[in-house]
Scaffold this motif. Structure first.
Motif, PDB file in Angstrom:
ATOM      1  N   PRO A  34       0.845  -1.202   0.000  1.00  0.00           N
ATOM      2  CA  PRO A  34       0.000   0.000   0.000  1.00  0.00           C
ATOM      3  C   PRO A  34       0.877   1.248   0.000  1.00  0.00           C
ATOM      4  O   PRO A  34       1.894   1.310   0.703  1.00  0.00           O
ATOM      5  CB  PRO A  34      -0.794  -0.133   1.301  1.00  0.00           C
ATOM      6  N   HIS A  35       0.490   2.248  -0.764  1.00  0.00           N
ATOM      7  CA  HIS A  35       1.354   3.408  -0.935  1.00  0.00           C
ATOM      8  C   HIS A  35       0.551   4.647  -1.303  1.00  0.00           C
ATOM      9  O   HIS A  35      -0.596   4.569  -1.742  1.00  0.00           O
ATOM     10  CB  HIS A  35       2.405   3.144  -2.020  1.00  0.00           C
ATOM     11  N   ILE A  36       1.191   5.796  -1.116  1.00  0.00           N
ATOM     12  CA  ILE A  36       0.654   7.089  -1.538  1.00  0.00           C
ATOM     13  C   ILE A  36       1.681   7.697  -2.479  1.00  0.00           C
ATOM     14  O   ILE A  36       2.822   7.962  -2.087  1.00  0.00           O
ATOM     15  CB  ILE A  36       0.407   8.028  -0.350  1.00  0.00           C
ATOM     16  N   HIS A  37       1.312   7.913  -3.721  1.00  0.00           N
ATOM     17  CA  HIS A  37       2.206   8.563  -4.678  1.00  0.00           C
ATOM     18  C   HIS A  37       2.288  10.056  -4.382  1.00  0.00           C
ATOM     19  O   HIS A  37       1.311  10.673  -3.943  1.00  0.00           O
ATOM     20  CB  HIS A  37       1.670   8.401  -6.098  1.00  0.00           C
ATOM     21  N   PHE A  38       3.440  10.657  -4.672  1.00  0.00           N
ATOM     22  CA  PHE A  38       3.532  12.108  -4.612  1.00  0.00           C
ATOM     23  C   PHE A  38       4.506  12.608  -5.667  1.00  0.00           C
ATOM     24  O   PHE A  38       5.404  11.890  -6.115  1.00  0.00           O
ATOM     25  CB  PHE A  38       3.936  12.602  -3.213  1.00  0.00           C
ATOM     26  N   LYS A  39       4.292  13.836  -6.064  1.00  0.00           N
ATOM     27  CA  LYS A  39       5.145  14.496  -7.053  1.00  0.00           C
ATOM     28  C   LYS A  39       5.385  15.923  -6.580  1.00  0.00           C
ATOM     29  O   LYS A  39       4.431  16.639  -6.218  1.00  0.00           O
ATOM     30  CB  LYS A  39       4.464  14.494  -8.420  1.00  0.00           C
ATOM     31  N   VAL A  40       6.646  16.348  -6.559  1.00  0.00           N
ATOM     32  CA  VAL A  40       7.014  17.720  -6.203  1.00  0.00           C
ATOM     33  C   VAL A  40       7.439  18.444  -7.467  1.00  0.00           C
ATOM     34  O   VAL A  40       8.340  17.989  -8.178  1.00  0.00           O
ATOM     35  CB  VAL A  40       8.140  17.751  -5.156  1.00  0.00           C
ATOM     36  N   ARG A  41       6.795  19.563  -7.755  1.00  0.00           N
ATOM     37  CA  ARG A  41       7.113  20.362  -8.938  1.00  0.00           C
ATOM     38  C   ARG A  41       7.548  21.761  -8.487  1.00  0.00           C
ATOM     39  O   ARG A  41       6.717  22.650  -8.316  1.00  0.00           O
ATOM     40  CB  ARG A  41       5.894  20.434  -9.862  1.00  0.00           C
ATOM     41  N   PRO A  42       8.864  21.967  -8.287  1.00  0.00           N
ATOM     42  CA  PRO A  42       9.335  23.271  -7.819  1.00  0.00           C
ATOM     43  C   PRO A  42       9.193  24.365  -8.862  1.00  0.00           C
ATOM     44  O   PRO A  42       9.129  25.547  -8.526  1.00  0.00           O
ATOM     45  CB  PRO A  42      10.803  23.016  -7.474  1.00  0.00           C
TER      46      PRO A  42
END
Length: 220
Positions: free
Chosen positions: A143-151
């Motif tokens: 089980p996981h939570i995806h994340f993306k950081v766009r500076p």
């Protein structure tokens, strides 16, 4: 739907995973392992490999903190702090942070405006907060939570958070997760979880009827 779990071949991003350590402690110790704070947490400044977005990412979701849209599940408050490694691990303001995940039944929403998907922009301290639920399991993956950081418009860092197995077993003994038979070892057979070596694993603490997890993400 299934998640490919592949890693991008174009580059390997520098991702500093520092768990719930404070920004002040991170700034003082960036670039070397830090001692765990009292109570235990992920050690500071541990390098990890960027993970792929998987097939369920359909672009940025709606700008919102509460991504649940009334979906059932054990509440999880996700407190994130983004820091810039190349600037002395200082807080990064104005960075867009996306999260997306499966619901309690292991199902991803469809479309950009669906539930359990959203975007926040970090404040002057590099912080943002999401209100979500503990994700369900699917396809034999951890089980996981995806994340993306766009500076900015030219760069991004994509990864995913995992959850401790003892925590998952406790949560999955509660409704609505009990509508399905939970896996005995939710993380054991996922190569991505093993590759992360525990550095991308959240450390939830009880809060009201749900949980809270704080995590500091450093990008190159």
């Amino acid at each position: 739907m299934t998640d490919s779990g592949t890693f991008p071949s174009s580059r390997r991003a520098l991702l500093l995973a520092v768990g719930s350590a404070s920004v002040a402690a991170l700034t003082a110790g960036c670039g070397r392992p830090a001692a765990a704070p009292p109570g235990g947490s992920t050690p500071g400044c541990v390098l990890a490999v960027e993970a792929g977005a998987g097939p369920n990412y359909s672009g940025p979701g709606a700008t919102r903190s509460d991504v649940t849209d009334g979906r059932e599940g054990v509440p999880l408050r996700l407190e994130l702090t983004v820091v810039r490694a190349s600037a002395g691990c200082r807080p990064l303001a104005g960075a867009a942070v996306d999260i997306w995940q499966a619901d309690a039944g292991g199902v991803y929403s469809e479309g950009r405006q669906g539930p359990l998907r959203g975007v926040q922009v970090t404040d002057s301290a590099g912080r943002c907060v999401f209100r979500t639920i503990v994700p369900g399991w699917y396809a034999g993956l951890a089980p996981h939570i995806h994340f993306k950081v766009r500076p900015d418009a030219r760069s991004e860092t994509t990864s995913q958070f995992f959850l401790p197995e003892d925590f998952l077993r406790e949560v999955y003994a509660r409704p609505p997760y009990t509508r399905r038979k939970a896996p005995r070892s939710p993380n054991a057979h996922d190569d991505r979880y093993r590759a992360a070596a525990g550095t991308m694993t959240l450390a939830p603490v009880a809060e009201g009827g749900g949980y809270r997890a704080a995590y500091t993400v450093g990008i190159a």
